[in-house]
Write an enzyme that holds these catalytic residues in place. Structure first.
Site, PDB file in Angstrom:
ATOM      1  CB  SER A   2     -34.459 -12.869 -23.818  1.00 15.68           C
ATOM      2  OG  SER A   2     -35.298 -12.655 -22.711  1.00 15.68           O
TER       3      SER A   2
ATOM      4  CB  SER B 299     -31.940 -18.797 -29.358  1.00 17.15           C
ATOM      5  OG  SER B 299     -33.307 -19.123 -29.340  1.00 17.15           O
TER       6      SER B 299
ATOM      7  CG  LEU C  34     -25.424 -15.582 -20.127  1.00 20.12           C
ATOM      8  CD1 LEU C  34     -25.904 -16.108 -18.767  1.00 20.12           C
ATOM      9  CD2 LEU C  34     -25.347 -16.720 -21.127  1.00 20.12           C
TER      10      LEU C  34
ATOM     11  CB  ILE D 138     -25.079 -10.586 -14.141  1.00 21.57           C
ATOM     12  CG1 ILE D 138     -24.842 -11.305 -12.805  1.00 21.57           C
ATOM     13  CG2 ILE D 138     -25.342  -9.096 -13.861  1.00 21.57           C
ATOM     14  CD1 ILE D 138     -24.188 -12.629 -12.924  1.00 21.57           C
ATOM     15  CB  THR D 139     -29.959  -8.213 -14.005  1.00 25.38           C
ATOM     16  OG1 THR D 139     -30.039  -7.900 -15.405  1.00 25.38           O
ATOM     17  CG2 THR D 139     -28.942  -7.312 -13.341  1.00 25.38           C
ATOM     18  N   GLY D 140     -30.515 -11.348 -15.456  1.00 25.84           N
ATOM     19  CA  GLY D 140     -31.587 -12.160 -16.030  1.00 25.84           C
ATOM     20  C   GLY D 140     -31.669 -13.538 -15.383  1.00 25.84           C
ATOM     21  CD  GLN D 141     -34.887 -18.713 -16.676  1.00 29.13           C
ATOM     22  OE1 GLN D 141     -35.983 -19.031 -16.272  1.00 29.13           O
ATOM     23  NE2 GLN D 141     -34.435 -19.047 -17.874  1.00 29.13           N
ATOM     24  CG  ASP D 142     -30.479 -18.510 -18.978  1.00 24.53           C
ATOM     25  OD1 ASP D 142     -31.526 -18.827 -18.372  1.00 24.53           O
ATOM     26  OD2 ASP D 142     -30.249 -18.844 -20.157  1.00 24.53           O
TER      27      ASP D 142
ATOM     28  CE1 TYR E  93     -34.056 -13.402 -28.392  1.00 21.14           C
ATOM     29  CE2 TYR E  93     -34.465 -15.382 -29.677  1.00 21.14           C
ATOM     30  CZ  TYR E  93     -33.940 -14.772 -28.567  1.00 21.14           C
ATOM     31  OH  TYR E  93     -33.291 -15.538 -27.621  1.00 21.14           O
TER      32      TYR E  93
ATOM     33  CD  GLU F 270     -38.003 -18.088 -31.559  1.00 19.98           C
ATOM     34  OE1 GLU F 270     -38.959 -18.775 -31.150  1.00 19.98           O
ATOM     35  OE2 GLU F 270     -38.070 -17.348 -32.560  1.00 19.98           O
TER      36      GLU F 270
ATOM     37  CE  LYS G 262     -30.259 -14.438 -28.567  1.00 20.53           C
ATOM     38  NZ  LYS G 262     -29.219 -14.394 -27.534  1.00 20.53           N
TER      39      LYS G 262
HETATM   40  P1  NAP Z   1     -33.523 -12.607 -19.565  1.00 19.99           P
HETATM   41  O1  NAP Z   1     -33.969 -13.137 -18.242  1.00 19.99           O
HETATM   42  O2  NAP Z   1     -34.465 -11.808 -20.377  1.00 19.99           O
HETATM   43  O3  NAP Z   1     -32.199 -11.733 -19.307  1.00 19.99           O
HETATM   44  C1  NAP Z   1     -31.664 -10.929 -20.322  1.00 19.99           C
HETATM   45  C2  NAP Z   1     -30.480 -10.155 -19.757  1.00 19.99           C
HETATM   46  O4  NAP Z   1     -29.936  -9.342 -20.795  1.00 19.99           O
HETATM   47  C3  NAP Z   1     -30.839  -9.220 -18.599  1.00 19.99           C
HETATM   48  O5  NAP Z   1     -29.857  -9.368 -17.603  1.00 19.99           O
HETATM   49  C4  NAP Z   1     -30.754  -7.830 -19.228  1.00 19.99           C
HETATM   50  O6  NAP Z   1     -30.313  -6.861 -18.312  1.00 19.99           O
HETATM   51  C5  NAP Z   1     -29.628  -8.064 -20.246  1.00 19.99           C
HETATM   52  N1  NAP Z   1     -29.582  -7.044 -21.271  1.00 19.99           N
HETATM   53  C6  NAP Z   1     -30.602  -6.576 -22.039  1.00 19.99           C
HETATM   54  N2  NAP Z   1     -30.155  -5.591 -22.844  1.00 19.99           N
HETATM   55  C7  NAP Z   1     -28.826  -5.427 -22.584  1.00 19.99           C
HETATM   56  C8  NAP Z   1     -27.823  -4.556 -23.077  1.00 19.99           C
HETATM   57  N3  NAP Z   1     -28.074  -3.617 -24.005  1.00 19.99           N
HETATM   58  N4  NAP Z   1     -26.578  -4.669 -22.575  1.00 19.99           N
HETATM   59  C9  NAP Z   1     -26.285  -5.578 -21.620  1.00 19.99           C
HETATM   60  N5  NAP Z   1     -27.208  -6.425 -21.105  1.00 19.99           N
HETATM   61  C10 NAP Z   1     -28.460  -6.346 -21.586  1.00 19.99           C
HETATM   62  O7  NAP Z   1     -33.010 -13.802 -20.502  1.00 19.99           O
HETATM   63  P2  NAP Z   1     -32.559 -15.293 -20.123  1.00 19.99           P
HETATM   64  O8  NAP Z   1     -33.743 -16.182 -20.207  1.00 19.99           O
HETATM   65  O9  NAP Z   1     -31.723 -15.262 -18.899  1.00 19.99           O
HETATM   66  O10 NAP Z   1     -31.663 -15.660 -21.401  1.00 19.99           O
HETATM   67  C11 NAP Z   1     -30.265 -15.411 -21.396  1.00 19.99           C
HETATM   68  C12 NAP Z   1     -29.750 -15.452 -22.834  1.00 19.99           C
HETATM   69  O11 NAP Z   1     -30.025 -16.717 -23.416  1.00 19.99           O
HETATM   70  C13 NAP Z   1     -30.381 -14.428 -23.797  1.00 19.99           C
HETATM   71  O12 NAP Z   1     -29.384 -14.043 -24.701  1.00 19.99           O
HETATM   72  C14 NAP Z   1     -31.469 -15.217 -24.504  1.00 19.99           C
HETATM   73  O13 NAP Z   1     -31.730 -14.632 -25.763  1.00 19.99           O
HETATM   74  C15 NAP Z   1     -30.774 -16.562 -24.615  1.00 19.99           C
HETATM   75  N6  NAP Z   1     -31.653 -17.733 -24.676  1.00 19.99           N
HETATM   76  C16 NAP Z   1     -32.580 -17.935 -23.686  1.00 19.99           C
HETATM   77  C17 NAP Z   1     -33.361 -19.078 -23.714  1.00 19.99           C
HETATM   78  C18 NAP Z   1     -34.390 -19.358 -22.642  1.00 19.99           C
HETATM   79  O14 NAP Z   1     -35.255 -20.214 -22.879  1.00 19.99           O
HETATM   80  N7  NAP Z   1     -34.312 -18.706 -21.479  1.00 19.99           N
HETATM   81  C19 NAP Z   1     -33.184 -20.022 -24.745  1.00 19.99           C
HETATM   82  C20 NAP Z   1     -32.221 -19.773 -25.717  1.00 19.99           C
HETATM   83  C21 NAP Z   1     -31.449 -18.634 -25.665  1.00 19.99           C
HETATM   84  P3  NAP Z   1     -31.230  -5.658 -17.733  1.00 19.99           P
HETATM   85  O15 NAP Z   1     -31.441  -5.994 -16.295  1.00 19.99           O
HETATM   86  O16 NAP Z   1     -30.354  -4.474 -17.917  1.00 19.99           O
HETATM   87  O17 NAP Z   1     -32.491  -5.608 -18.547  1.00 19.99           O
HETATM   88  N1  GDD Z   2     -45.223 -15.371 -24.197  1.00 21.92           N
HETATM   89  C1  GDD Z   2     -46.369 -15.950 -24.564  1.00 21.92           C
HETATM   90  N2  GDD Z   2     -47.547 -15.427 -24.103  1.00 21.92           N
HETATM   91  N3  GDD Z   2     -46.335 -17.023 -25.388  1.00 21.92           N
HETATM   92  C2  GDD Z   2     -47.510 -17.599 -25.726  1.00 21.92           C
HETATM   93  C3  GDD Z   2     -48.740 -17.124 -25.268  1.00 21.92           C
HETATM   94  C4  GDD Z   2     -48.756 -15.970 -24.418  1.00 21.92           C
HETATM   95  O1  GDD Z   2     -49.798 -15.499 -23.979  1.00 21.92           O
HETATM   96  N4  GDD Z   2     -49.717 -17.922 -25.764  1.00 21.92           N
HETATM   97  C5  GDD Z   2     -49.120 -18.864 -26.512  1.00 21.92           C
HETATM   98  N5  GDD Z   2     -47.781 -18.661 -26.494  1.00 21.92           N
HETATM   99  C6  GDD Z   2     -46.811 -19.456 -27.244  1.00 21.92           C
HETATM  100  C7  GDD Z   2     -45.927 -18.610 -28.168  1.00 21.92           C
HETATM  101  O2  GDD Z   2     -46.637 -18.289 -29.370  1.00 21.92           O
HETATM  102  C8  GDD Z   2     -44.757 -19.565 -28.378  1.00 21.92           C
HETATM  103  O3  GDD Z   2     -45.055 -20.470 -29.411  1.00 21.92           O
HETATM  104  C9  GDD Z   2     -44.678 -20.352 -27.056  1.00 21.92           C
HETATM  105  O4  GDD Z   2     -45.891 -20.055 -26.342  1.00 21.92           O
HETATM  106  C10 GDD Z   2     -43.486 -19.987 -26.175  1.00 21.92           C
HETATM  107  O5  GDD Z   2     -43.439 -18.579 -26.031  1.00 21.92           O
HETATM  108  P1  GDD Z   2     -42.421 -17.877 -24.994  1.00 21.92           P
HETATM  109  O6  GDD Z   2     -42.548 -18.492 -23.655  1.00 21.92           O
HETATM  110  O7  GDD Z   2     -42.629 -16.412 -25.117  1.00 21.92           O
HETATM  111  O8  GDD Z   2     -40.970 -18.333 -25.513  1.00 21.92           O
HETATM  112  P2  GDD Z   2     -40.342 -18.359 -26.989  1.00 21.92           P
HETATM  113  O9  GDD Z   2     -40.317 -19.787 -27.436  1.00 21.92           O
HETATM  114  O10 GDD Z   2     -40.961 -17.365 -27.879  1.00 21.92           O
HETATM  115  O11 GDD Z   2     -38.868 -17.828 -26.720  1.00 21.92           O
HETATM  116  C11 GDD Z   2     -38.082 -18.281 -25.600  1.00 21.92           C
HETATM  117  O12 GDD Z   2     -37.309 -19.392 -25.980  1.00 21.92           O
HETATM  118  C12 GDD Z   2     -36.339 -19.127 -27.009  1.00 21.92           C
HETATM  119  C13 GDD Z   2     -35.625 -20.441 -27.290  1.00 21.92           C
HETATM  120  O13 GDD Z   2     -36.410 -21.244 -28.121  1.00 21.92           O
HETATM  121  C14 GDD Z   2     -37.232 -17.099 -25.152  1.00 21.92           C
HETATM  122  O14 GDD Z   2     -36.578 -17.454 -23.961  1.00 21.92           O
HETATM  123  C15 GDD Z   2     -36.183 -16.761 -26.194  1.00 21.92           C
HETATM  124  O15 GDD Z   2     -35.297 -15.760 -25.675  1.00 21.92           O
HETATM  125  C16 GDD Z   2     -35.390 -18.044 -26.524  1.00 21.92           C
HETATM  126  O16 GDD Z   2     -34.404 -17.779 -27.477  1.00 21.92           O
END
Ligand code: NAP
Ligand code: GDD
Length: 343
Positions: free
Chosen positions: A83, A134, A79, A10-14, A158, A136, A162
């Protein structure tokens, strides 16, 4: 009686967008919060005062059973995760525990509270479960675009964790008759995105450079291709998945590809700067095994869920830059009271 939802993460972006969305639909919303004084709890409380909180951790089976038992949710959205992909090379065991085993623990909590003692296809449960899978998982993608039938080749611990979460969700659906769905979401961003992810790293740096507080931005692989959408759109899809007659797996994205270089260019252009004057490549930021290209085939989701994204990539980057210019300006004027992580 309102429907009750329990959200981990709940404390994360989504979690923040989903919590707000479900409240707007009239749900009673409970967020699982870990730690005795999680600073991000007050951040989400400020956004949505009607949220309820319960303590728990995906590392702690008993806490999840207790949370599900107390809330008696109609829907559970899992969620919670570590991440940030690069962290999974530094702490692979922890990431596997939270992102992989954590899913099993939440499914077990639902199974135990629902009284499902033995695997049997017809038993079922009243509690519907959403797993945050994801893109990923596609990793070194075997085809582009990627759909619900594309095979997995994860490239990071990661991604591997997943994949486990994805298949254990499907297995509990098939073994216990649970309504358990998996949303394979492609990258989604917003002004609430963590500062470690590339889009927010860029938007924050652009704001600071524009305001004269920083000069250089270090990045890794500018050629990586992602399908980036707006997080506020994607939480509507999560909810829609749990309203279908039958549970299943869904791909959610925009179907549009951009490089990291495109993100940089749009962000710098938006404030009238030339990115070539400021961006430096740091080889340390290049990943040991990169996911080069991700792009969603959203044919199934748009037809069956009646879902489509509403924010295009350029608009998304511009929204993030504008938000960070406002935030960094406030931070600069009022000192450290507001941090880069505040919403
Ligand atoms: P985020 O902002 O990093 O939030 C992650 C959340 O997980 C935070 O609320 C964190 O809480 C909680 N968490 C971490 N460790 C935990 C634990 N041991 N027990 C319970 N909660 C825990 O991530 P998000 O972008 O909102 O993504 C939400 C979900 O979607 C994740 O599972 C991520 O892998 C998945 N996802 C994200 C994307 C994307 O592009 N955003 C895409 C595909 C999948 P704390 O405040 O305690 O750290
Ligand atoms: N973070 C980061 N920092 N990424 C960089 C950088 C940098 O300085 N420079 C280049 N990148 C490239 C990474 O190598 C990657 O290919 C791309 O930018 C995106 O990186 P992130 O924004 O860190 O996201 P991600 O694709 O690794 O993962 C996110 O999306 C996944 C879904 O496809 C996260 O939200 C994961 O939790 C999620 O599952």
């Amino acid at each position: 009686m309102p429907k009750r939802a329990l959200i981990t993460g709940i404390t994360g972006q989504d979690g923040s967008y989903l919590g707000e969305y479900l409240l707007s639909l009239g749900y009673e919303v409970w967020g699982l919060v870990r730690g005795q004084a999680n600073p991000r709890k007050s951040r989400i409380s400020r956004l949505a005062a009607d949220l309820n909180f319960i303590n728990g951790d995906l590392m702690d089976q008993a806490s999840l059973v207790s949370a599900v038992d107390k809330v008696q949710p109609h829907e559970v959205y899992n969620l919670g995760a570590i991440s940030f992909v690069p962290m999974s090379w530094e702490q692979p065991e922890l990431v596997t525990e939270v992102n992989g085993m954590g899913v099993l623990r939440m499914l077990e909590a639902i199974r135990i509270v629902s009284g499902l003692s033995a695997p049997h296809r017809d038993h079922g449960s009243q509690i519907r479960f959403y797993q945050a899978s994801s893109s990923e998982m596609f990793g070194k993608a075997i085809e582009t675009p990627q759909s619900e039938t594309t095979g997995f080749h994860p490239r990071s611990p990661y991604g591997v964790a997943k994949v486990y979460g994805h298949f254990i969700t499907r297995n509990y659906r098939e073994s216990f008759g649970m309504y358990a769905v998996s949303g394979m979401l492609f990258n989604h961003e917003s002004p609430r995105r963590g500062a470690e992810f590339v889009t927010r790293k860029i938007s924050l740096a652009v704001a600071r450079i524009k305001l004269g507080l920083q000069d250089k931005l270090s990045l890794g692989n500018l050629d990586a291709v992602r399908d980036w959408g707006f997080a506020g759109d994607y939480v509507r899809a999560m909810h829609a998945m749990l309203q279908q007659e039958d549970p299943g797996d869904w791909v959610i994205g925009t179907g549009v590809m951009h490089t990291v270089r495109d993100a940089v260019q749009i962000a710098f252009d938006h404030v009238g700067l030339d990115w070539r004057d400021h961006v430096v490549i740091d080889p340390q930021l290049v990943r040991p095994a990169e996911v080069e290209i991700l792009c969603a085939d959203i044919g199934r989701a748009s037809a069956a869920l009646n879902w489509k994204p509403t924010v295009a990539f350029a608009e998304l980057m511009q929204m993030m830059v504008e938000s960070d210019v406002r935030q960094v300006t406030r931070e600069h004027e009022y000192g450290d009271l507001l941090t880069a992580a505040s919403w």
